[in-house]
Design an enzyme around this catalytic site. Structure first.
Site, mmCIF file in Angstrom:
data_model
loop_
_atom_site.group_PDB
_atom_site.id
_atom_site.type_symbol
_atom_site.label_atom_id
_atom_site.label_comp_id
_atom_site.label_asym_id
_atom_site.label_seq_id
_atom_site.Cartn_x
_atom_site.Cartn_y
_atom_site.Cartn_z
ATOM 1 N N TYR A 88 0.834 -1.213 0.000
ATOM 2 C CA TYR A 88 0.000 0.000 0.000
ATOM 3 C C TYR A 88 0.866 1.260 0.000
ATOM 4 C CZ TYR A 88 -2.923 3.744 1.886
ATOM 5 O OH TYR A 88 -3.545 4.958 2.083
HETATM 6 N N1 LIG Z 1 -8.729 6.824 5.988
HETATM 7 C C1 LIG Z 1 -7.432 6.950 6.273
HETATM 8 O O1 LIG Z 1 -6.990 6.748 7.414
HETATM 9 C C2 LIG Z 1 -6.469 7.372 5.178
HETATM 10 C C3 LIG Z 1 -5.192 7.796 5.567
HETATM 11 C C4 LIG Z 1 -4.282 8.178 4.582
HETATM 12 C C5 LIG Z 1 -4.671 8.143 3.260
HETATM 13 N N2 LIG Z 1 -5.912 7.725 2.907
HETATM 14 C C6 LIG Z 1 -6.258 7.713 1.482
HETATM 15 O O2 LIG Z 1 -7.394 8.529 1.297
HETATM 16 C C7 LIG Z 1 -8.195 8.022 0.243
HETATM 17 C C8 LIG Z 1 -9.610 7.794 0.734
HETATM 18 O O3 LIG Z 1 -9.577 6.915 1.839
HETATM 19 P P1 LIG Z 1 -10.897 6.582 2.683
HETATM 20 O O4 LIG Z 1 -10.447 5.994 3.960
HETATM 21 O O5 LIG Z 1 -11.827 7.729 2.653
HETATM 22 O O6 LIG Z 1 -11.483 5.372 1.766
HETATM 23 P P2 LIG Z 1 -12.857 4.562 1.839
HETATM 24 O O7 LIG Z 1 -13.721 5.033 2.945
HETATM 25 O O8 LIG Z 1 -12.485 3.130 1.787
HETATM 26 O O9 LIG Z 1 -13.515 4.968 0.427
HETATM 27 C C9 LIG Z 1 -12.833 4.645 -0.747
HETATM 28 C C10 LIG Z 1 -13.475 5.347 -1.915
HETATM 29 O O10 LIG Z 1 -12.704 5.027 -3.092
HETATM 30 C C11 LIG Z 1 -13.579 4.490 -4.070
HETATM 31 N N3 LIG Z 1 -12.851 3.560 -4.939
HETATM 32 C C12 LIG Z 1 -12.104 2.486 -4.591
HETATM 33 N N4 LIG Z 1 -11.564 1.915 -5.685
HETATM 34 C C13 LIG Z 1 -11.995 2.649 -6.751
HETATM 35 C C14 LIG Z 1 -11.779 2.572 -8.147
HETATM 36 N N5 LIG Z 1 -11.000 1.607 -8.696
HETATM 37 N N6 LIG Z 1 -12.364 3.504 -8.952
HETATM 38 C C15 LIG Z 1 -13.137 4.477 -8.429
HETATM 39 N N7 LIG Z 1 -13.369 4.608 -7.095
HETATM 40 C C16 LIG Z 1 -12.810 3.690 -6.276
HETATM 41 C C17 LIG Z 1 -14.725 3.843 -3.288
HETATM 42 O O11 LIG Z 1 -15.856 3.732 -4.146
HETATM 43 P P3 LIG Z 1 -17.099 2.718 -3.849
HETATM 44 O O12 LIG Z 1 -17.239 2.601 -2.373
HETATM 45 O O13 LIG Z 1 -18.237 3.408 -4.530
HETATM 46 O O14 LIG Z 1 -16.757 1.413 -4.491
HETATM 47 C C18 LIG Z 1 -14.900 4.887 -2.176
HETATM 48 O O15 LIG Z 1 -15.654 5.983 -2.659
HETATM 49 C C19 LIG Z 1 -7.489 6.755 -0.252
HETATM 50 O O16 LIG Z 1 -6.687 7.064 -1.365
HETATM 51 C C20 LIG Z 1 -6.642 6.351 0.942
HETATM 52 O O17 LIG Z 1 -5.517 5.605 0.539
HETATM 53 C C21 LIG Z 1 -6.823 7.341 3.842
#
Ligand SMILES: NC(=O)c1ccc[n+]([C@@H]2O[C@H](COP(=O)([O-])OP(=O)(O)OC[C@H]3O[C@@H](n4cnc5c(N)ncnc54)[C@H](OP(=O)(O)O)[C@@H]3O)[C@@H](O)[C@H]2O)c1
Length: 249
Positions: A155
């Protein structure tokens, strides 16, 4: 407030979590926003309803950022509905933490496809537009690229690739007035971190203890930063990755 009036934004993976927070903030600043989702249409519709109820403009568009035809369709729809796309937020991400001895080719293709290749494809699609007068791209990385957490080998590597791509794309696209920046969020409370079991775990308690501002992040923490980076107020900033983690590093 940074004005994004007359701008058209695509936020990938905006049906929930950090992407939903960013889409809502961009719309509040005046942009017309395409709320991209892969599978959660109800979530995307909910985000669109929230934006329109607040007087903003938004449209939910399904599409897998790892799929070339879907990315073309995403941009075609955005351009038809709202005009040339001059804000792109590459937020869609998939996360699996696992011991390096257990990671599989499937894990690799899933994470590299969405997190990295998705970002490359959408950036190409934005740059292929010859009728934009400058643009701003914001790529969502992770604070993990500074912390190198155990079990995050795949990741974090995909996100390190995104950061390298961000800096190189800024050099190639700068002469066209296209700025490319990244944000590196710290651990945040989202559907993703709830379903992975992070929220409420001992790991979360340890993370909060290591965070100077003393809490887990929320989706609402990132919207204002992305709206700033997308706006003309950030006109001299490109090729940068901004750590947004409550001070955790
Ligand atoms: N949460 C954290 O602690 C954290 C920390 C650092 C970085 N991040 C980064 O922040 C971003 C968002 O994280 P999050 O925690 O909010 O994620 P999340 O709650 O798991 O939501 C992920 C989102 O990405 C969409 N998605 C996944 N694969 C996709 C694809 N191939 N094409 C289009 N959409 C796709 C999902 O769509 P569907 O649900 O509609 O399928 C959903 O809207 C990510 O890049 C993650 O790596 C998160």
């Amino acid at each position: 407030m940074n004005s994004l009036a007359d701008r058209t934004a695509i936020v990938t993976g905006a049906s929930k979590g950090i992407g939903a927070g960013i889409a809502t903030a961009l719309a509040a600043a005046g942009a017309a926003v395409v709320v991209n989702y892969r599978s959660d249409q109800l979530g995307a519709d909910r985000v669109v309803r929230g934006i329109t109820a607040a007087g903003g403009r938004a449209l939910a568009v399904q599409g897998d950022v790892a799929d070339a035809a879907d990315v073309r369709m995403l941009f075609d729809t955005a351009r038809t509905e709202f005009g040339p796309v001059d804000i792109l937020v590459n937020n869609a991400g998939v996360v699996t933490f696992a011991p390096l001895t257990a990671i599989s080719a499937d894990d690799f293709h899933r994470m590299i496809g969405t997190n990295f290749w998705g970002t490359v494809q959408t950036t190409q699609a934005l740059a292929a537009q010859d009728d934009i007068d400058g643009a701003a791209i914001v790529n969502v990385s992770t604070a993990g690229t500074l912390q190198f957490p155990a079990f995050g080998s795949l990741y974090v590597a995909t996100k390190s690739a995104v950061e390298a791509f961000t800096i190189i794309a800024a050099k190639e696209l700068g002469p066209r007035g296209i700025r490319v920046n990244g944000i590196a969020p710290g651990p945040s409370d989202t559907e993703g971190t709830r379903s992975s079991g992070f929220v409420g775990s001992d790991l979360e308690s340890a993370s909060v203890a290591a965070t100077p501002l003393g809490r887990t992040g929320t989706p609402e923490d990132y919207g204002p930063l992305v709206a700033f980076l997308a706006s003309d107020d950030a006109r001299w900033i490109t090729g940068d990755i901004i750590l947004a983690s409550g001070g955790q590093r």
